[in-house]
Design a protein around this motif. Structure first.
Motif, mmCIF file in Angstrom:
data_model
loop_
_atom_site.group_PDB
_atom_site.id
_atom_site.type_symbol
_atom_site.label_atom_id
_atom_site.label_comp_id
_atom_site.label_asym_id
_atom_site.label_seq_id
_atom_site.Cartn_x
_atom_site.Cartn_y
_atom_site.Cartn_z
ATOM 1 N N GLN A 229 0.810 -1.217 0.000
ATOM 2 C CA GLN A 229 0.000 0.000 0.000
ATOM 3 C C GLN A 229 0.844 1.268 0.000
ATOM 4 N N SER A 284 -2.701 4.881 -2.862
ATOM 5 C CA SER A 284 -4.048 5.406 -3.095
ATOM 6 C C SER A 284 -4.063 6.928 -3.202
ATOM 7 N N ASP A 288 -5.329 9.031 -6.372
ATOM 8 C CA ASP A 288 -6.346 10.077 -6.200
ATOM 9 C C ASP A 288 -5.852 11.407 -6.750
#
Length: 355
Positions: A229, A284, A288
């Motif tokens: 992540q 992420s 975004d």
């Protein structure tokens, strides 16, 4: 560089230079090497007399432990020549400290400072004609150390060879690159050797990178081994992300290489009042930012590439293109760094070291 009395270096010169056979306008990175190389052996618990000899093949026993257990570390440095014919190194102390840090992690003997700098200085003086002036031109310097003891016993070696070879270079990348964010493979793990410039780190990258190339990407952005992540670094570069006017970069750790170019860019940015946020970066948030338009730039930083713009990235089957910026941070930082390295401007940081 280092005005003290030099460590004695035995020198054997080539009878005739091969420099006349080299087309300096068409160099493939790392394929052409200079006339001489620096060699020093570690035997009986001591580094022996350092030597400079004609560049050529080595003779090693097939059971040399480097072939079986991978005790091998290296560095990447460059020498630059200004318009007056003077030659400079860029923060060489950082490279020296890091190769010994890498050696320590692989249970290899540290190399003496006087041997390193006096040998390097002498080698560069011999190879002065190989260092061409002009932005993009440099002499790439590869110090490395390998285990040479003849034995397949699974333990650290007692004998080593430290060497420095040099290769004339132009710009490492010819254009912008596209990268694939890793979802499965990892470059390194907690407690491992990711922070060391160990040869095996790079060998382990080739297979995932080749898979990425089949999808049209040149390199991989590595993610953390635990969750995939968090962004770490690219194959041969540390990474920077420009979100609006803030620079993001991951903190160094035992998984991420403490890049000399990386830390230099952070210092330049902070001096110029550009906010640099050194913190863990989630994949992420980059996705975004690319989606909402706040991601302005991604660029890599490294000795070979200097500053390499990244034009696009892929993640989970989606492809994200970045809009070229008129006032590019990447272009600005690259020029600022090259101006210091090529002695075009004053060096307020004391990074430039004359040979």
């Amino acid at each position: 560089m280092r005005n003290a009395i030099r460590q004695a270096v035995d020198i054997t010169k080539v009878s005739e230079s091969k420099i006349g056979q080299v087309d300096f306008n068409n160099l493939n990175f790392g394929k052409v090497f200079t006339d001489h190389m620096f060699v020093c052996d570690y035997v009986n618990g001591e580094w022996q007399t350092p030597k400079i000899v004609p560049y050529g093949p080595l003779t090693l026993d097939p059971s040399a432990r480097v072939f079986h257990y991978g005790q091998a570390v290296f560095e990447g440095m460059k020498a630059y020549k200004d318009d007056h014919g003077d030659t400079f190194l860029f923060r060489p102390d950082e490279n020296f400290k890091r190769i010994n840090k890498s050696s320590e992690r692989l249970a290899m003997p540290e190399f003496p400072e006087s041997y390193f700098f006096d040998g390097l200085n002498t080698l560069l003086e011999l190879e002065n004609d190989w260092i061409k002036p002009g932005f993009g031109n440099s002499l790439y310097i590869r110090p490395f150390s390998i285990a040479t003891q003849a034995s397949v016993s699974a333990s650290e070696a007692d004998e080593y060879k430290f060497m420095i070879i040099c290769s004339p270079a132009q710009s490492y990348y010819s254009g912008d690159v596209s990268v694939l964010i890793a979802e499965e493979f990892s470059r390194s793990a907690n407690g491992g050797i990711g922070y060391a410039k160990a040869a095996g780190n790079y060998a382990a990258q080739f297979y995932p990178t080749n898979l990425a190339k089949k999808q049209g990407y040149q390199q991989i952005i590595w993610t953390d081994a635990d969750t995939h992540q968090y962004i770490e670094e690219a194959g041969t570069m540390n990474l920077f992300f420009r979100v609006n006017d803030t620079l993001l970069t991951a903190p160094i750790s035992d998984r991420i290489l403490d890049g000399v170019t990386r830390k230099s860019l952070i210092t330049i940015a902070e001096k110029e009042g550009i906010h640099v946020d050194v913190r863990p970066i989630k994949v992420s948030e980059i996705v975004d930012a690319a989606t909402n338009g706040s991601l302005k730039e991604i660029f890599g930083a490294g000795t070979a590439a200097v500053v390499s713009p990244i034009k696009a990235f892929g993640y989970k089957g989606e492809h994200y293109e970045l809009t070229p910026q008129e006032n590019s941070y990447a272009a600005h930082f690259k020029k600022a760094l090259l101006d210091i390295q090529y002695n075009k401007v004053e060096d307020p940081f004391g990074w430039r070291v004359k040979v």
